[in-house]
Scaffold this motif. Structure first.
Motif, PDB file in Angstrom:
ATOM      1  N   ILE B  34       0.870  -0.969  -0.092  1.00 15.92           N
ATOM      2  CA  ILE B  34      -0.026  -0.128   0.014  1.00 15.92           C
ATOM      3  C   ILE B  34       0.972   1.045   0.082  1.00 15.92           C
ATOM      4  O   ILE B  34       1.516   1.498   0.831  1.00 15.92           O
ATOM      5  N   PHE B  35       1.035   1.875  -0.992  1.00 19.67           N
ATOM      6  CA  PHE B  35       1.944   2.703  -1.338  1.00 19.67           C
ATOM      7  C   PHE B  35       1.230   4.144  -1.609  1.00 19.67           C
ATOM      8  O   PHE B  35       0.088   4.396  -2.088  1.00 19.67           O
ATOM      9  N   VAL B  36       1.750   4.968  -0.381  1.00 17.64           N
ATOM     10  CA  VAL B  36       0.759   6.441  -0.422  1.00 17.64           C
ATOM     11  C   VAL B  36       1.675   7.674  -0.997  1.00 17.64           C
ATOM     12  O   VAL B  36       2.964   7.653  -0.611  1.00 17.64           O
ATOM     13  N   ILE B  37       1.106   8.525  -1.729  1.00 17.32           N
ATOM     14  CA  ILE B  37       1.837   9.660  -2.278  1.00 17.32           C
ATOM     15  C   ILE B  37       1.186  10.817  -1.359  1.00 17.32           C
ATOM     16  O   ILE B  37       0.125  11.008  -1.324  1.00 17.32           O
ATOM     17  N   LEU B  38       2.118  11.334  -0.731  1.00 15.08           N
ATOM     18  CA  LEU B  38       1.732  12.431   0.330  1.00 15.08           C
ATOM     19  C   LEU B  38       2.334  13.788   0.021  1.00 15.08           C
ATOM     20  O   LEU B  38       3.225  14.063  -0.873  1.00 15.08           O
ATOM     21  N   GLY B  39       1.613  14.939   0.426  1.00 16.32           N
ATOM     22  CA  GLY B  39       2.052  16.023   0.200  1.00 16.32           C
ATOM     23  C   GLY B  39       0.927  17.084   0.271  1.00 16.32           C
ATOM     24  O   GLY B  39      -0.228  16.836   0.620  1.00 16.32           O
ATOM     25  N   GLY B  42      -1.823  20.988  -3.593  1.00 15.49           N
ATOM     26  CA  GLY B  42      -1.100  21.861  -4.845  1.00 15.49           C
ATOM     27  C   GLY B  42       0.320  21.297  -5.242  1.00 15.49           C
ATOM     28  O   GLY B  42       0.999  22.198  -5.784  1.00 15.49           O
ATOM     29  N   CYS B  43       0.884  20.251  -4.465  1.00 15.15           N
ATOM     30  CA  CYS B  43       1.995  19.909  -4.418  1.00 15.15           C
ATOM     31  C   CYS B  43       2.400  18.965  -6.080  1.00 15.15           C
ATOM     32  O   CYS B  43       3.322  18.457  -6.158  1.00 15.15           O
ATOM     33  N   GLY B  44       1.077  18.563  -6.597  1.00 16.50           N
ATOM     34  CA  GLY B  44       1.055  17.610  -7.692  1.00 16.50           C
ATOM     35  C   GLY B  44       0.786  16.242  -7.529  1.00 16.50           C
ATOM     36  O   GLY B  44       1.379  15.488  -8.359  1.00 16.50           O
ATOM     37  N   LYS B  45       0.182  15.782  -6.343  1.00 17.27           N
ATOM     38  CA  LYS B  45       0.120  14.426  -6.266  1.00 17.27           C
ATOM     39  C   LYS B  45      -0.969  13.924  -7.040  1.00 17.27           C
ATOM     40  O   LYS B  45      -0.749  12.890  -7.745  1.00 17.27           O
ATOM     41  N   SER B  46      -2.125  14.450  -7.459  1.00 17.51           N
ATOM     42  CA  SER B  46      -3.045  14.088  -8.349  1.00 17.51           C
ATOM     43  C   SER B  46      -2.594  14.062  -9.660  1.00 17.51           C
ATOM     44  O   SER B  46      -2.659  13.106 -10.627  1.00 17.51           O
ATOM     45  N   PRO B 162      -5.258  -5.927 -10.406  1.00 15.06           N
ATOM     46  CA  PRO B 162      -4.018  -6.107  -9.539  1.00 15.06           C
ATOM     47  C   PRO B 162      -3.673  -4.732  -9.104  1.00 15.06           C
ATOM     48  O   PRO B 162      -2.858  -4.860  -8.104  1.00 15.06           O
ATOM     49  N   VAL B 163      -3.721  -3.557  -9.493  1.00 13.89           N
ATOM     50  CA  VAL B 163      -3.159  -2.438  -9.212  1.00 13.89           C
ATOM     51  C   VAL B 163      -4.807  -1.484  -9.041  1.00 13.89           C
ATOM     52  O   VAL B 163      -5.272  -1.316  -9.958  1.00 13.89           O
ATOM     53  N   LEU B 164      -4.862  -0.705  -7.658  1.00 11.96           N
ATOM     54  CA  LEU B 164      -6.033   0.118  -7.705  1.00 11.96           C
ATOM     55  C   LEU B 164      -5.242   1.415  -7.231  1.00 11.96           C
ATOM     56  O   LEU B 164      -4.391   1.533  -6.429  1.00 11.96           O
ATOM     57  N   PHE B 165      -5.695   2.608  -7.970  1.00 11.42           N
ATOM     58  CA  PHE B 165      -5.243   4.026  -7.808  1.00 11.42           C
ATOM     59  C   PHE B 165      -6.355   4.585  -7.116  1.00 11.42           C
ATOM     60  O   PHE B 165      -7.476   4.633  -7.592  1.00 11.42           O
ATOM     61  N   LEU B 166      -6.222   5.161  -5.755  1.00 12.24           N
ATOM     62  CA  LEU B 166      -7.281   5.831  -5.263  1.00 12.24           C
ATOM     63  C   LEU B 166      -6.723   7.347  -4.983  1.00 12.24           C
ATOM     64  O   LEU B 166      -5.697   7.829  -4.202  1.00 12.24           O
ATOM     65  N   VAL B 197      -2.080   2.370  -5.010  1.00 15.05           N
ATOM     66  CA  VAL B 197      -1.426   3.452  -4.690  1.00 15.05           C
ATOM     67  C   VAL B 197      -2.388   4.663  -4.555  1.00 15.05           C
ATOM     68  O   VAL B 197      -3.427   4.885  -5.246  1.00 15.05           O
ATOM     69  N   ILE B 198      -2.055   5.265  -3.541  1.00 16.68           N
ATOM     70  CA  ILE B 198      -3.258   6.182  -2.686  1.00 16.68           C
ATOM     71  C   ILE B 198      -2.521   7.602  -2.587  1.00 16.68           C
ATOM     72  O   ILE B 198      -1.566   7.820  -2.025  1.00 16.68           O
ATOM     73  N   VAL B 199      -3.559   8.690  -3.225  1.00 15.01           N
ATOM     74  CA  VAL B 199      -2.936   9.870  -3.015  1.00 15.01           C
ATOM     75  C   VAL B 199      -3.885  10.432  -1.751  1.00 15.01           C
ATOM     76  O   VAL B 199      -4.967  10.107  -1.860  1.00 15.01           O
ATOM     77  N   SER B 200      -3.133  10.921  -1.197  1.00 10.46           N
ATOM     78  CA  SER B 200      -3.631  11.397   0.322  1.00 10.46           C
ATOM     79  C   SER B 200      -3.009  12.363   1.180  1.00 10.46           C
ATOM     80  O   SER B 200      -1.906  12.696   0.888  1.00 10.46           O
ATOM     81  N   HIS B 201      -3.813  13.010   1.943  1.00 11.05           N
ATOM     82  CA  HIS B 201      -3.133  13.754   3.082  1.00 11.05           C
ATOM     83  C   HIS B 201      -3.872  13.619   4.580  1.00 11.05           C
ATOM     84  O   HIS B 201      -3.877  14.503   5.359  1.00 11.05           O
ATOM     85  N   GLU B 202      -4.683  12.490   4.610  1.00  9.22           N
ATOM     86  CA  GLU B 202      -5.336  12.332   5.717  1.00  9.22           C
ATOM     87  C   GLU B 202      -4.182  11.456   6.447  1.00  9.22           C
ATOM     88  O   GLU B 202      -4.169  10.176   6.497  1.00  9.22           O
TER      89      GLU B 202
END
Lengths: 366, 254
Positions: B34-39, B42-46, B162-166, B197-202
């Motif tokens: 479970i890989f999280v992109i954090l920031g 407006g830092c370009g996560k999405s 096999p891969v989910l992007f949230l 692959v999850i984009v989040s800041h929670e």
């Protein structure tokens, strides 16, 4: 799939059971069970390497169908990971789920449609009242009206529509003159083409065709613009700021439509007459004859009545376009529906108003 | 190539016309993690996520998914890569004229030959998994924003890719629903081996589920930290990362 001596059905499922590979298994198993029900199904699942949600649903459905008939399913050596998922799915499955809404009958549909129509007429009447109040206020307090927006709309709905109005007007004059010249020539009356075309253009066709073009171009655009604003909650934002959407968005558009319609109609009339002149000249008459014939047959009243009508058409197109925009419901298709309804309602109103004008002008002998 | 690497981003630069958002970034996502992109906002996560799923073309560099480069793949090869991905967009992006059941059923209908009752059953099961059993026949406009989000997750996992992007899955959800969602993600990752692959800041959600996070900083236009959330909170060398994890405002100037 093997039938065992005690009447049970043994299934051996190996490898990957996923949504894309499930179809043959699903068909084979449930077809076999439907043809010849068995008291017990034994599934050997020890060699299952992958089982996704669709596969889990297959096991659930197998168990449900067997249990509904008082029969059993025995899943053996089910890998624990998949067992967890099956437990989870069965747990959520037992929770309440919504029933599919039943479709209503013909009578109910007809009744609903009738009620909707009456409500729509009611809304339109209320909207006319609201609009009149807003227009009167705009005239009494011109500084509170957003003229810059109105001028922008005049440019979009008027100036940008000029090429198509000129083209349609010119072609209409040309075609009308040509089609009427053929029968009139048989009676030696082909110079009266000028009378026919000029009168019908100025009184009827000029305003009507221009109005239909405006309804298709700008009526739909008004509905789509305001509809998108409604979907994006921009209208709610305006309302909560204490700004009336009718004053803010509708008045400017309606005023612009009232203003551009007579101007566009004048151009349609002019180019229609030019088209007719080309045909008349090609029939061998000099241009001056055409001009004299036109001036003798039409009066200022004909032109002015056409222009008055066109202003009323502008009012109808602008207001119904905005009304349909304000009535937009949510969702992507709602804006399309609003634009379609704006064009349809606009054209219907134009035709009704045109009929009323014909009767009115007849009685006041204009 | 390492078979446990499912996604590899190599020297990728993301830009909107002349404005560079992410400059020369590289990282890998392991299978089943479970890989999280954090920031910050407006830092370009999405934007990074949209580059990873092939919606945007990077200005430079490449994105490898299952050993195929999605930035150069075309036609059926591209289709093949995309069919192995499930994506949930920030706003839900449900089809407004379809009911929730139809929304989830659509990918199943298009990519499998299953009979109608199976399609309905699977779609209903996915919606029940996200707690929407009572709203199967409603259209998106009739349900709340949080429910739309859950329905969008159900649609993303319709085919169990096999891969989910949230993209921001728990933003706008109440704490209980958010925790339920976290549990569902953990279960899917553990039992089905799905890579997230999850984009989040929670932060609370990230603490509960993330195996590894990367942190983006708009000031350096790239990754400023990589690792487990607990480790970054405790001992990151970068003060901004520590502030972020500990929810501290920047030092007061006055």
């Amino acid at each position: 799939m093997v039938r065992m001596p005690d009447g049970a059905l043994e299934l051996v499922i190996e490898g990957r059971l996923a949504s894309v590979t499930l179809t043959p298994v699903w068909r084979d198993v449930f077809d076999a069970l439907a043809r010849a029900p068995v008291p017990r199904v034994v599934v050997q699942a020890g060699k299952l390497t992958h089982c996704d949600g669709a596969g889990i649903y297959f096991f659930m459905e197998l168990r449900r169908r067997q249990q509904a008939q008082g029969r059993a399913v025995d899943i053996r050596d089910f890998p624990p990971d998949f067992q967890h998922l099956l437990d989870l799915a069965e747990q959520v499955d037992s929770e309440r789920s919504a029933e599919a809404p039943s479709s209503s009958g013909f009578l109910e549909e007809t009744g609903c449609a009738a009620v909707r129509t009456v409500e729509d007429v009611w809304t339109q009447i209320a909207f006319v009242g609201e609009l009149v109040v807003a227009l009167v206020q705009a005239v009494r307090h011109p500084r509170h009206t957003r003229w810059r927006d109105a001028w922008l709309i005049v440019e979009k709905a008027g100036v940008n529509a000029l090429p198509i109005v000129v083209m349609i007007g010119g072609l209409m004059g040309l075609i009308l003159a040509f089609q009427s010249a053929i029968p009139l020539r048989r009676f030696g009356a082909d110079i009266f083409v000028a009378n026919l075309v000029s009168l019908s253009l100025l009184r009827e066709l000029g305003p009507l065709m221009t109005a239909i073009i405006l309804a298709g171009r700008s009526g739909a655009a008004f509905a789509a613009e305001i509809g998108t604003m409604k979907v994006d909650e921009e209208l709610n934002a305006l309302t909560t700021m204490g700004l009336d959407p009718v004053r803010f968005l509708v008045v400017t558009r309606v005023m612009a439509a009232i203003l551009v319609m007579p101007l566009l109609t004048l151009f349609a009339d002019l180019f229609g007459l030019i088209g007719a002149a080309i045909v008349t000249c090609s029939l061998g008459y000099p241009l001056i004859t055409f001009k004299n014939q036109v001036l003798a047959s039409v009066h200022a009243g004909d032109l002015l009545s056409g222009l008055l009508k066109s202003m009323v058409f502008g009012l109808l197109i602008g207001s119904v376009g905005c009304l349909r925009g304000l009535q937009t419901r949510s969702g992507a298709s709602a804006v399309g529906d609003a634009a379609t309804r704006a064009v349809v309602s606009g054209i219907i109103l134009i035709v009704i108003a045109d009929g009323l004008f014909a009767v009115m002008f007849y009685f006041i002998r204009l | 190539m390492d078979t446990d690497v499912i996604i590899r981003v190599e020297h990728m630069t993301a830009a909107y016309e002349d404005v560079v958002l992410l400059d020369d970034i590289s990282f890998e996502v392991q299978r089943g993690e479970i890989f999280v992109i954090l920031g910050g906002s407006g830092c370009g996560k999405s934007t990074l996520m949209k580059h990873m799923i092939g919606l945007y073309q990077p200005a430079a560099g490449s994105v490898w998914i299952h050993g195929r480069d999605i930035t150069t793949a075309e036609g059926s090869e591209r289709q093949k890569i995309l069919s192995g991905l499930g994506v949930m967009y920030q706003g839900g992006a449900l089809f407004g004229s379809f009911t929730l059941l139809e929304n989830v059923r659509l990918p199943l209908e298009e990519f499998t030959e299953l009979p109608r009752d199976a399609l309905d059953g699977i779609a209903a099961m996915k919606l029940k998994l996200v707690g929407l059993g009572a709203a199967l026949h409603q259209v998106p406009a009739e349900i709340s924003g949080g429910m739309q989000k859950r329905a969008a997750i159900a649609r993303a996992m319709a085919l169990d890719p096999p891969v989910l992007f949230l993209d921001e899955p728990s933003a706008g959800l109440d704490p209980i629903t958010s925790a339920e969602l976290d549990r569902l993600i953990l279960r899917l990752a553990r039992y089905l081996g799905i890579t997230f692959v999850i984009v989040s800041h929670e932060l609370s959600s990230i603490d509960a589920i993330a195996d590894r996070v990367i942190m983006l900083d708009p000031r350096v236009k790239g990754i400023v930290a990589t690792g487990k959330p607990a480790a970054l909170r405790a001992s990151s060398e970068n003060p901004w990362v520590r502030q972020f994890f500990n929810r501290q405002p920047p030092p007061d100037v006055v």
